[in-house]
Design a protein around this motif. Structure first.
Motif, PDB file in Angstrom:
ATOM      1  N   ARG A  43       0.900  -1.418   0.046  1.00 47.95           N
ATOM      2  CA  ARG A  43      -0.010   0.041   0.005  1.00 47.95           C
ATOM      3  C   ARG A  43       1.171   1.284   0.048  1.00 47.95           C
ATOM      4  NH1 ARG A  43      -4.071  -0.512   3.199  1.00 47.95           N
ATOM      5  NH2 ARG A  43      -3.982  -2.593   3.840  1.00 47.95           N
ATOM      6  N   ASP A  50       1.825   5.197   1.572  1.00 46.53           N
ATOM      7  CA  ASP A  50       1.960   5.849   2.860  1.00 46.53           C
ATOM      8  C   ASP A  50       1.508   7.226   2.522  1.00 46.53           C
ATOM      9  OD1 ASP A  50       4.259   6.343   2.078  1.00 46.53           O
ATOM     10  OD2 ASP A  50       5.272   5.395   3.782  1.00 46.53           O
ATOM     11  N   LEU A  67      11.055   3.569  -9.474  1.00 45.62           N
ATOM     12  CA  LEU A  67      11.335   2.328  -8.866  1.00 45.62           C
ATOM     13  C   LEU A  67      10.786   1.153  -9.761  1.00 45.62           C
ATOM     14  CD1 LEU A  67      10.476   3.654  -5.444  1.00 45.62           C
ATOM     15  CD2 LEU A  67      12.662   3.133  -5.988  1.00 45.62           C
ATOM     16  N   THR A  80      14.444  -4.793   5.142  1.00 47.21           N
ATOM     17  CA  THR A  80      13.714  -4.275   5.980  1.00 47.21           C
ATOM     18  C   THR A  80      13.503  -2.862   5.546  1.00 47.21           C
ATOM     19  OG1 THR A  80      15.221  -4.075   7.581  1.00 47.21           O
ATOM     20  CG2 THR A  80      13.943  -6.031   7.945  1.00 47.21           C
ATOM     21  N   GLY A  81      13.312  -2.661   4.201  1.00 41.76           N
ATOM     22  CA  GLY A  81      12.915  -1.282   3.962  1.00 41.76           C
ATOM     23  C   GLY A  81      11.467  -1.131   3.934  1.00 41.76           C
ATOM     24  N   ALA A  82      10.947  -0.117   3.152  1.00 39.15           N
ATOM     25  CA  ALA A  82       9.368   0.045   3.106  1.00 39.15           C
ATOM     26  C   ALA A  82       8.641  -1.055   2.538  1.00 39.15           C
ATOM     27  CB  ALA A  82       8.987   1.230   2.340  1.00 39.15           C
ATOM     28  N   SER A  83       9.329  -1.861   1.329  1.00 41.84           N
ATOM     29  CA  SER A  83       8.515  -2.934   1.074  1.00 41.84           C
ATOM     30  C   SER A  83       8.689  -4.305   2.111  1.00 41.84           C
ATOM     31  CB  SER A  83       9.186  -3.378  -0.500  1.00 41.84           C
ATOM     32  OG  SER A  83       9.128  -2.421  -1.047  1.00 41.84           O
ATOM     33  N   GLN A 115       6.356  -3.943   4.928  1.00 41.49           N
ATOM     34  CA  GLN A 115       4.818  -4.277   4.688  1.00 41.49           C
ATOM     35  C   GLN A 115       4.704  -5.787   4.364  1.00 41.49           C
ATOM     36  OE1 GLN A 115       4.035  -1.691   1.265  1.00 41.49           O
ATOM     37  NE2 GLN A 115       3.294  -0.203   2.689  1.00 41.49           N
ATOM     38  N   ARG A 123      20.117  -6.682   7.232  1.00 44.72           N
ATOM     39  CA  ARG A 123      21.476  -6.268   7.244  1.00 44.72           C
ATOM     40  C   ARG A 123      21.571  -5.192   8.184  1.00 44.72           C
ATOM     41  NH1 ARG A 123      24.174  -5.469   1.316  1.00 44.72           N
ATOM     42  NH2 ARG A 123      22.840  -3.930   1.378  1.00 44.72           N
ATOM     43  N   ASP A 124      21.194  -3.831   7.747  1.00 40.97           N
ATOM     44  CA  ASP A 124      20.881  -2.739   8.741  1.00 40.97           C
ATOM     45  C   ASP A 124      19.545  -2.252   8.916  1.00 40.97           C
ATOM     46  OD1 ASP A 124      23.638  -1.898   8.420  1.00 40.97           O
ATOM     47  OD2 ASP A 124      23.152  -1.069   6.351  1.00 40.97           O
ATOM     48  N   ARG A 138      14.386   7.352   3.984  1.00 45.53           N
ATOM     49  CA  ARG A 138      12.989   7.083   3.604  1.00 45.53           C
ATOM     50  C   ARG A 138      12.351   6.248   4.934  1.00 45.53           C
ATOM     51  NH1 ARG A 138       8.199   5.485   2.891  1.00 45.53           N
ATOM     52  NH2 ARG A 138       7.189   5.867   0.694  1.00 45.53           N
ATOM     53  N   ALA A 185      13.040  -8.326  -0.494  1.00 44.12           N
ATOM     54  CA  ALA A 185      12.820  -7.040  -0.502  1.00 44.12           C
ATOM     55  C   ALA A 185      13.976  -6.000  -0.400  1.00 44.12           C
ATOM     56  CB  ALA A 185      11.864  -7.053   0.725  1.00 44.12           C
ATOM     57  N   THR A 186      14.697  -6.245  -1.658  1.00 42.77           N
ATOM     58  CA  THR A 186      16.037  -5.573  -1.524  1.00 42.77           C
ATOM     59  C   THR A 186      16.111  -4.600  -2.300  1.00 42.77           C
ATOM     60  OG1 THR A 186      16.602  -7.651  -3.355  1.00 42.77           O
ATOM     61  CG2 THR A 186      17.300  -7.705  -0.929  1.00 42.77           C
ATOM     62  N   GLY A 187      14.862  -3.986  -2.899  1.00 40.64           N
ATOM     63  CA  GLY A 187      15.066  -2.659  -3.371  1.00 40.64           C
ATOM     64  C   GLY A 187      15.117  -2.338  -4.959  1.00 40.64           C
ATOM     65  N   TRP A 209      18.532   5.176  -1.478  1.00 48.50           N
ATOM     66  CA  TRP A 209      18.646   5.256  -3.001  1.00 48.50           C
ATOM     67  C   TRP A 209      18.359   6.585  -3.475  1.00 48.50           C
ATOM     68  CZ3 TRP A 209      13.885   7.541  -5.138  1.00 48.50           C
ATOM     69  CH2 TRP A 209      12.796   7.534  -4.342  1.00 48.50           C
ATOM     70  N   ARG A 260      28.948  -0.960  -1.873  1.00 49.61           N
ATOM     71  CA  ARG A 260      28.153  -0.349  -0.817  1.00 49.61           C
ATOM     72  C   ARG A 260      28.809   1.013  -0.672  1.00 49.61           C
ATOM     73  NH1 ARG A 260      25.940  -2.561   4.294  1.00 49.61           N
ATOM     74  NH2 ARG A 260      24.099  -1.474   3.638  1.00 49.61           N
TER      75      ARG A 260
END
Ligand code: N01
Length: 540
Positions: free
Chosen positions: A54, A56, A143, A183-186, A189, A206-207, A327, A381-383, A496, A506
């Protein structure tokens, strides 16, 4: 397929931006066609079908504002609509305004070549189709190129291996053993959504990333009626906020009020709705390290309250960046997931992934030890290869045979985010250094699309055949973007937003990917061009 006929305007991408641009160009009677690699419209909302997906942005701000009739007809069901609702909305818009017949689906652009001889772009598709266009407009999204990590054995897994972006339609994870990497926004969720459905969930982090409660809830018919009555006010307000949200940074500094007052205010924002805690907070919280540290400690305290195991709470608390300097992910019960007996947080910093096996993921536990996670599903979920990735995968050649990928190899350079010198008649509606990239998306793209439409009118009225950003204007814009961005702590973190997106190396040099000067300033800058007769461009 053979050659298709010439068109004046070719829009690449039938997502939120491409659809609106199509509508606006049709309104002025332009000859226009849209192409999209997918089998359906919606872009991001067509592709991202992972559970829990979804936005935000408040739903009623994430919609087009151009048609009063449309605004009257469409009811939002939730304050933050889930993917199926947003996709239905875009399909409704396409049907209502009869847009579909102008779109060619399953049409993946692989090459675009500028011809100086006749001032046309020759666009080639994967299936061999060719279209010649006077102007090519890129609405390819920020994206839309997912990044799968480089891991030994990837592809050898016997179960389902998928990126969040490529989630198979209607795939059900119930009763499965699942690992989510990222563990980013995706990630936040999908983790929250599947935790109570799966047999076992491993969260491979990771972070850590900062999150804030979304405050989602259904919208009742009364609330919908009330919102609808205020649409003019809401859109006018969003036009004046830096990111086009209903949240606006407070002019007060955190240091102007007592600590008691600060904590009370943060508590209110934390329990409020949407991105208030980082977009509607005291201005210095995202600009100055001291205030940012205090706010970060406040949010860390919330994580400790919500996660039962102090060690897990500590791992979930970011150490490498402050709150709001990347973000922030909107969450709805993310932290409570880690109190469930079927969920395990795996710290990849301590136990890196050694590789993917036929049966799952192998972790390096140190001292020669390994641990095998037996799995049915691996979720990356790696962006994304964000912002420039969608351009890099098309072979774009401008004047003198110069390739865009080559021009941008040390970082993108654009003329006010809408053109690139050496690439005449190519317009970037969503891309690097554009105000549209960091704004609440429909609000941000309206500014660029409205400018583009006005420019198309100018092109017709003045019989312009060639329109190209000037190199000096491009360098000036780059300097301005660098200067503006440097004022925010966001410019100092690895995400990003500044090119640390492809996770191959990195420590890659930061790139100027986005413009953080705010939507109102960006809109004014574009308007200046129209009023001044396009001084930053060469018109012939
Ligand atoms: O991607 P991300 P995303 N090994 O890049 C990890 C929009 N969006 O898809 O931080 C292990 O933010 C990486 O770890 P680290 C929104 O704009 C919006 O989540 O690099 N881990 C990180 O945890 C957002 O910003 C909405 O250490 C690896 C994660 O993967 C953007 O999409 C919802 C790894 C990637 O996080 C992107 O979000 C969803 C590796 N090799 C998305 N490589 C809403 O509107 C990467 N990671 C709500």
């Amino acid at each position: 397929m053979g050659d298709a006929s010439d068109v004046d305007y070719l829009i690449i991408g039938a997502g939120v931006c491409g659809l609106y641009q199509l509508h606006q160009l049709l309104e002025i009677g332009a000859d226009v066609r849209v192409v999209d690699a997918n089998a359906g419209l919606g872009g991001t909302w067509y592709k991202n079908r992972y559970p829990g997906c979804r936005f935000d942005s408040e739903s009623y701000t994430y919609q087009y504002s151009f048609s009063e009739e449309l605004l009257r007809e469409w009811d939002w069901k939730e304050r933050f609509a889930a993917q199926p609702e947003t996709l239905s909305y875009l399909e409704y818009v396409a049907d209502k305004f009869d847009l579909r017949r102008h779109i060619t689906f399953n049409a993946k652009v692989v090459r675009a070549e500028w011809s100086e001889a006749d001032w046309r772009w020759a666009v080639t598709f994967e299936d061999g189709m060719r279209i010649r266009a006077r102007f090519v407009l890129y609405a390819t999204g920020l994206l839309s190129v997912p990044t799968y990590p480089r891991m030994a054995g990837r592809g050898s897994f016997r179960g389902l291996e998928t990126h969040t972006f490529d989630w198979p339609e209607d795939y059900d994870v119930t009763g499965k053993r699942v690992a989510v990497i990222g563990t980013g926004a995706s990630g936040v969720q999908v983790i929250t959504d599947v935790a109570d459905k799966v047999e076992k969930l491993y969260v491979l982090q990771r972070d850590a990333n900062w999150c804030a409660p979304l405050g989602n809830a259904p919208i009742s018919p009364e609330e919908m009626a009330d919102l609808r009555a205020k649409y003019d006010e809401i859109f006018a307000w969003c036009r004046e906020t830096p990111a086009g949200f209903i949240h606006r940074p407070d002019r007060t500094l955190s240091t102007d009020v007592s600590r008691e007052e600060r904590l009370r205010h943060w508590e209110e924002l934390y329990n409020g709705q949407g991105a208030g805690l980082y977009m509607g907070n005291y201005r210095d919280c995202i600009m100055e390290p001291g205030p940012n540290r205090e706010l970060s400690e406040f949010v860390a305290g919330k994580i400790r309250q919500r996660v039962a195991d102090p060690k897990v709470a500590d791992l979930l608390t970011p150490k490498d960046h402050g709150f709001g300097t990347k973000r922030v992910a909107g969450e709805s019960g993310f932290y409570e997931v880690f109190n469930r007996p079927n969920v395990e947080l795996v710290d990849l910093m301590a136990h890196p992934i050694q590789g993917v096996t036929e049966a799952g993921i192998r972790l390096d536990m140190g001292a020669g030890e390994i641990r095998d996670l037996e799995l049915d599903v691996i979720v990356y979920a790696t962006g994304f290869d964000a912002v420039t990735g969608p351009f890099d995968r098309i072979d774009i050649t401008g004047t003198d045979g110069v390739r865009l990928k080559e021009r941008w190899k040390d970082g993108p350079e654009t003329c006010i985010g809408v053109q690139v010198s050496g690439f005449p008649n190519m317009f970037v509606l969503v891309g690097p250094q554009s105000g549209s990239a960091t704004a609440n998306f429909p609000r941000g793209i309206e500014d660029v699309v409205n400018w583009m439409t006005e420019t198309a009118r100018h092109i017709r009225e003045h019989r312009i055949g060639r329109f190209e950003g000037r190199r000096d204007a491009e360098l000036g814009w780059l300097e301005h973007v660098r200067e503006v961005n440097s004022k925010l702590l966001l410019s100092q973190t690895q995400s990003w937003f500044n090119g640390h997106n492809i996770n191959l190396d990195r420590d890659e040099r930061p790139r100027v990917m986005v413009y953080l000067g705010g939507a109102p300033r960006y809109r004014r800058r574009l308007q200046e061009e129209v009023e001044g007769g396009y001084p930053s461009f060469r018109l012939a």
